[in-house]
Design a protein around this motif. Structure first.
Motif, short mmCIF file in Angstrom:
data_model
loop_
_atom_site.label_atom_id
_atom_site.label_comp_id
_atom_site.label_asym_id
_atom_site.label_seq_id
_atom_site.Cartn_x
_atom_site.Cartn_y
_atom_site.Cartn_z
N ALA A 252 0.82 -1.21 0.00
CA ALA A 252 0.00 0.00 0.00
C ALA A 252 0.86 1.26 0.00
CB ALA A 252 -0.94 0.00 1.21
N TYR A 253 1.92 1.26 0.80
CA TYR A 253 2.79 2.43 0.89
C TYR A 253 3.49 2.68 -0.45
CZ TYR A 253 6.30 5.63 2.81
OH TYR A 253 7.09 6.73 3.08
N THR A 254 3.99 1.61 -1.05
CA THR A 254 4.66 1.75 -2.35
C THR A 254 3.69 2.22 -3.41
OG1 THR A 254 6.21 -0.02 -1.77
CG2 THR A 254 5.98 0.51 -4.10
N LEU A 255 2.48 1.68 -3.40
CA LEU A 255 1.48 2.05 -4.39
C LEU A 255 1.13 3.53 -4.30
CD1 LEU A 255 -0.57 1.25 -6.57
CD2 LEU A 255 -2.16 0.64 -4.73
N GLN A 256 0.87 4.02 -3.09
CA GLN A 256 0.46 5.43 -2.98
C GLN A 256 1.61 6.37 -3.32
OE1 GLN A 256 1.22 7.91 -0.47
NE2 GLN A 256 2.75 6.63 0.58
N LEU A 257 2.85 5.96 -3.00
CA LEU A 257 3.99 6.80 -3.37
C LEU A 257 4.16 6.87 -4.88
CD1 LEU A 257 6.84 5.99 -0.82
CD2 LEU A 257 5.56 8.12 -1.06
N ARG A 258 3.95 5.75 -5.55
CA ARG A 258 4.10 5.73 -7.00
C ARG A 258 3.03 6.60 -7.66
NH1 ARG A 258 4.48 0.60 -10.12
NH2 ARG A 258 5.86 1.85 -11.43
N ILE A 259 1.82 6.55 -7.12
CA ILE A 259 0.74 7.37 -7.67
C ILE A 259 1.04 8.85 -7.46
CG2 ILE A 259 -1.70 8.00 -7.39
CD1 ILE A 259 -2.25 5.04 -6.75
N ARG A 260 1.48 9.20 -6.25
CA ARG A 260 1.81 10.59 -5.95
C ARG A 260 2.97 11.09 -6.80
NH1 ARG A 260 3.07 10.65 0.15
NH2 ARG A 260 3.87 12.71 -0.44
N TRP A 265 1.26 3.08 -11.77
CA TRP A 265 1.29 2.16 -10.64
C TRP A 265 1.11 0.70 -11.05
CZ3 TRP A 265 -3.01 -0.83 -10.02
CH2 TRP A 265 -4.19 -0.40 -10.64
N TRP A 341 11.69 8.28 -6.96
CA TRP A 341 10.48 8.92 -7.47
C TRP A 341 10.80 10.16 -8.29
CZ3 TRP A 341 7.72 5.03 -6.21
CH2 TRP A 341 8.02 4.36 -5.03
N THR A 346 9.08 11.22 -0.29
CA THR A 346 9.44 10.62 1.01
C THR A 346 10.17 11.65 1.87
OG1 THR A 346 11.49 9.78 0.04
CG2 THR A 346 9.62 8.28 0.16
#
Length: 346
Positions: A252-260, A265, A341, A346
């Motif tokens: 979940a953390y990786t997914l939201q960072l990639r989207i942001r 994703w 990113w 982060t």
């Protein structure tokens, strides 16, 4: 699927785990040679963390060892519910079959997802017939299987990570099952832990074989099916979720960072927390041990909830679980892993 327990159940569970471990090791040794002979290997690509072709499909050995472990335990006298055991094994095999098909033919993402949805509803429907689950719970079960299978697959990118985590998770669920008088689930969970333990030496250091989708799909389904049965037997959800939390957090953390960060994703990548730790110089074994340590810590921190300890103690352990989760998410920063990113996230 609620059964009566006894001392012979504990002996049967221990025998099942040992039998599955020995079988898993022997079958894996043979399977490495068979898969290489037929060219079923995982060639390294840009997102891979390995550099040489490695046999793919080791989950087949885990699946067979799991079934043999259950058979050993049942033969030695452990109480078990035949239909319940059949449901657990059939659910695991169905997802394993889908994964092995993908290992051989590389199914399209949409087709694979569609089959996963169908399998989830099919498994939940049969579970409803056997246990009397409500329609709402059946929908939850189907969704949980879909999430767990894919998250386990996402996390299967470092040598020994999923295998080690499966040993920890299987043992934890086996203990919960014994305390909940569910020897069928205990037998199944201990056999899964044993099968993963037998496979582990061939995968953890200088890997000769990978689990493949057949392994990650079947393991994700097996752990989830066992947890669903135990939830129906009254085991607290927090205790059942504990071993899965590190997987869910990482994904979940990786997914939201990639989207942001503007990443696509849904495309393959090597940006999970555990992958970034390896990029930072951590060994695969250290990363696998860390993930399993986090999972084991979260399991143990749910003991006050299981034992109905005073509320203040439960609150303290809940805070500690959050602290462990936050520490895991922060590991790439502490390890000085490069930030990949496109946007500072982060």
């Amino acid at each position: 699927m609620v059964e009566a327990g006894g001392d012979r159940n504990l002996m049967g569970v221990l025998a099942a785990g040992a039998g599955a471990a020995l079988t898993g090791a022997g079958l894996t040794w043979v399977l490495i040679r068979v898969l290489h002979h037929f060219g079923v290997v995982d060639a390294p690509v840009a997102r891979s963390l390995h550099h040489q072709p490695v046999a793919r499909g080791g989950g087949l050995a885990v699946l067979v060892a799991l079934a043999i472990g259950v058979l050993v335990g049942a033969t030695l006298g452990s109480d078990y519910h035949a239909m319940g055991a059949s449901w657990l094994l059939a659910s695991t095999v169905l997802y394993g079959a889908l994964g092995f098909n993908d290992d051989l033919t590389s199914l399209s993402a949409r087709f694979r997802f569609a089959i996963q949805v169908v399998l989830g509803f099919l498994v939940a429907l049969v579970g409803t017939i056997l246990t009397g689950w409500s329609p709402v719970w059946a929908l939850f079960a189907a969704g949980a299987l879909l999430v767990a299978v894919n998250v386990t697959n996402f996390m299967d990118g470092a040598n020994g990570l999923v295998s080690t985590h499966t040993v920890v998770s299987g043992l934890w669920l086996a203990v919960l099952a014994l305390t909940a008088d569910s020897p069928t689930t205990a037998l199944f969970s201990a056999s899964l832990a044993g099968a993963a333990l037998g496979f582990l030496p061939f995968n953890a250091v200088a890997p000769k074989i990978f689990l493949g989708d057949v392994g990650s799909y079947s393991i994700g389904a097996a752990l989830t099916a066992a947890a669903l049965v135990l939830a129906g037997n009254g085991v607290p959800i927090a205790a059942l979720l504990a071993p899965f939390l590190v997987y869910l957090l990482d994904t979940a953390y990786t997914l939201q960072l990639r989207i942001r960060a503007g990443e696509r994703w849904y495309e393959p990548h090597k940006l999970h927390i555990y992958q970034r730790l390896i990029t930072a110089g951590w060994s695969h074994l250290r990363v696998a041990g860390t993930v399993s340590f986090v999972a084991a810590s979260m399991c143990l921190l749910t003991l006050p909830m299981l034992l109905d300890a005073p509320v203040p103690l439960q609150v303290v352990t809940a805070v500690l679980i959050l602290a462990v989760a936050a520490a895991y998410l922060r590991l790439p920063v502490w390890a000085s892993a490069p930030v990949p990113w496109r946007k500072a996230a982060t």
